[in-house]
Design a protein around this motif. Structure first.
Motif: not given
Length: 170
Positions: A83-96
């Motif tokens: 499984v390869i996870g792609v963190p999506v830039k979103s929310g207050a922390l911009d994906g961090v």
């Protein structure tokens, strides 16, 4: 035709970013399917998808999620496929937050992680995993790497020819 790669999105809002993964898989001739599911809003659907993926012929799953980003981990908990996870830039922390959620999996439930919004690299990594048993994909990856070398060489020659200002003006 059986999908070799499953792409699972936590939300339809992830689709514009994940189109880069689709383009790469199509370039390499890798079959894929795309689904929208959610570790939180549709946990049974997500678990069923993960458990059935291997028996349907899949080799790798790419899962994109933002915020708490539990989707890749939940999928990994229900399958032995990579499984390869792609963190999506979103929310207050911009994906961090999503990056940390994907990278900090507990022992026994590994999830590979790419950069925030790293859909293209997720697809390349999926192709590399498939290439361990598929020589035609391996050859396409070698060609792709050579194309990158040629692009760098062309840019280097152009900047030498035009200078910095001339290169930037083009």
């Amino acid at each position: 035709m059986t999908a070799m790669v499953g792409i699972v999105l936590g939300s339809d809002s992830d689709l514009p970013m994940m189109k880069d993964a689709v383009k790469v898989l199509e370039k390499f001739g890798i079959t894929y399917e795309m689904n929208i599911s959610s570790a939180h809003r549709a946990p049974d659907k997500t678990a069923h998808y993960a458990r059935a993926a291997e028996s349907r012929g899949m080799k790798v799953i790419i899962a994109a999620a933002g915020l708490a980003a539990h989707l890749p981990g939940v999928i990994a908990a229900h399958t032995v496929l990579p499984v390869i996870g792609v963190p999506v830039k979103s929310g207050a922390l911009d994906g961090v937050d999503a990056l940390y959620s994907i990278a900090q999996m507990p022992p026994g439930i590994p999830v590979a992680s790419v950069a925030i919004n790293g859909a293209k690299n997720a697809a390349i990594l999926a192709a590399q995993i498939i290439a361990t048993t598929d020589n035609s994909i391996k050859e396409k990856l070698y060609q792709y790497k050579e194309e990158m070398v040629q692009e760098v060489e062309a840019k280097d020659a152009k900047v030498k020819e035009l200078g910095v200002e001339g290169y930037l003006a083009v």
